[in-house]
Write a protein that holds these residues in place. Sequence first.
Motif, short mmCIF file in Angstrom:
data_model
loop_
_atom_site.label_atom_id
_atom_site.label_comp_id
_atom_site.label_asym_id
_atom_site.label_seq_id
_atom_site.Cartn_x
_atom_site.Cartn_y
_atom_site.Cartn_z
N TYR A 9 3.52 10.77 2.58
CA TYR A 9 3.08 9.54 1.94
C TYR A 9 3.71 8.37 2.71
O TYR A 9 4.90 8.40 3.02
CB TYR A 9 3.54 9.46 0.48
N LYS A 10 2.91 7.34 3.00
CA LYS A 10 3.39 6.19 3.74
C LYS A 10 3.39 4.96 2.83
O LYS A 10 2.35 4.62 2.26
CB LYS A 10 2.53 5.93 4.98
N ILE A 11 4.54 4.32 2.68
CA ILE A 11 4.68 3.14 1.83
C ILE A 11 4.84 1.91 2.73
O ILE A 11 5.72 1.87 3.57
CB ILE A 11 5.89 3.27 0.89
N PHE A 12 3.95 0.93 2.54
CA PHE A 12 4.00 -0.31 3.32
C PHE A 12 4.50 -1.44 2.42
O PHE A 12 3.90 -1.72 1.38
CB PHE A 12 2.61 -0.66 3.86
N ILE A 13 5.59 -2.09 2.83
CA ILE A 13 6.20 -3.16 2.04
C ILE A 13 6.25 -4.43 2.88
O ILE A 13 6.83 -4.43 3.97
CB ILE A 13 7.62 -2.77 1.58
N GLN A 14 5.64 -5.49 2.39
CA GLN A 14 5.69 -6.77 3.10
C GLN A 14 7.04 -7.42 2.87
O GLN A 14 7.55 -7.47 1.75
CB GLN A 14 4.57 -7.69 2.62
N CYS A 15 7.63 -7.91 3.97
CA CYS A 15 8.95 -8.52 3.92
C CYS A 15 8.93 -9.89 4.59
O CYS A 15 8.05 -10.19 5.40
CB CYS A 15 9.98 -7.62 4.61
N GLU A 16 9.94 -10.69 4.28
CA GLU A 16 10.05 -12.05 4.83
C GLU A 16 11.38 -12.17 5.56
O GLU A 16 12.42 -11.73 5.07
CB GLU A 16 9.99 -13.04 3.66
N ILE A 17 11.35 -12.76 6.75
CA ILE A 17 12.57 -12.94 7.54
C ILE A 17 13.45 -14.01 6.91
O ILE A 17 12.99 -15.10 6.58
CB ILE A 17 12.22 -13.33 8.99
N GLY A 29 0.79 -1.22 0.00
CA GLY A 29 0.00 0.00 0.00
C GLY A 29 0.82 1.27 0.00
O GLY A 29 1.95 1.30 0.49
N ILE A 30 0.24 2.32 -0.57
CA ILE A 30 0.78 3.68 -0.49
C ILE A 30 -0.34 4.56 0.05
O ILE A 30 -1.36 4.76 -0.60
CB ILE A 30 1.25 4.19 -1.86
N LEU A 31 -0.15 5.08 1.24
CA LEU A 31 -1.19 5.84 1.92
C LEU A 31 -0.80 7.31 2.05
O LEU A 31 0.39 7.63 2.20
CB LEU A 31 -1.43 5.28 3.33
N ASP A 32 -1.79 8.17 2.00
CA ASP A 32 -1.59 9.58 2.29
C ASP A 32 -1.98 9.78 3.76
O ASP A 32 -3.09 9.46 4.16
CB ASP A 32 -2.48 10.43 1.39
N LYS A 33 -1.05 10.27 4.55
CA LYS A 33 -1.27 10.37 5.99
C LYS A 33 -2.50 11.19 6.35
O LYS A 33 -3.16 10.93 7.35
CB LYS A 33 -0.02 10.97 6.65
#
Length: 205
Positions: free
Chosen positions: A145-153, A128-132
């Motif tokens: 702008y908030k960028i959410f990136i899913q990551c894997e350990i 997602g890319i969100l506007d605060k």
Amino acid sequence: MEPKWLEWAKQLQAIAQAGLTYSKDVYDLERFEMIRNLSVEIMAEYTEVDQDMIKELFTNETGYATPKVDIRAVVFQENKLLMVKEKADGQWALPGGWGDIGLTPSEVAVKEVKEESGFEVKPVKLIGILDKKCHPHPPSPYHVYKIFIQCEIIGGQAKKGMETSEVDFFTENELPTLSVERNTESQIHWVFKHLHHLEEPVYVD
């Protein structure tokens, strides 16, 4: 969700910043400085932040005003979400921070997770890319702008960092006290949708 006074204050700040950067006429520069001071007064009137501190924040910004970028890493392990306790406010957030010059968003996410939690991760997908301003965060002098990136350990182990005092994993029904400056409860529930529904589309705004 953003109050009108905050929207006006930030618009005035953006106009003043551009004018102070590109104007040459001494009288125009004086007027733009007055506009900047008005935006500072508005922010100070409706928040608990000192005028001098607000002005320092604004005067550090030069050139054409553009949104700042905050990048958050979404990391799951055994159906639990990785979060870190921020020293700044004693509350919990997804690992992350401001975007860095010279690094891609994914590189920032990987770096922030390592620095704040001790884990090594690899980016999996943009969620997602969100506007605060569209979410229930407290008032901020910046448009973000908030960028959410899913990551894997892929390695490492839990370890607190310079800006974090604890590292832990939480289920959706047992969330800690959140640092709402960084992430809201609705955003945390939203990221859990990507754990349970792999087909969940990228969220915008």
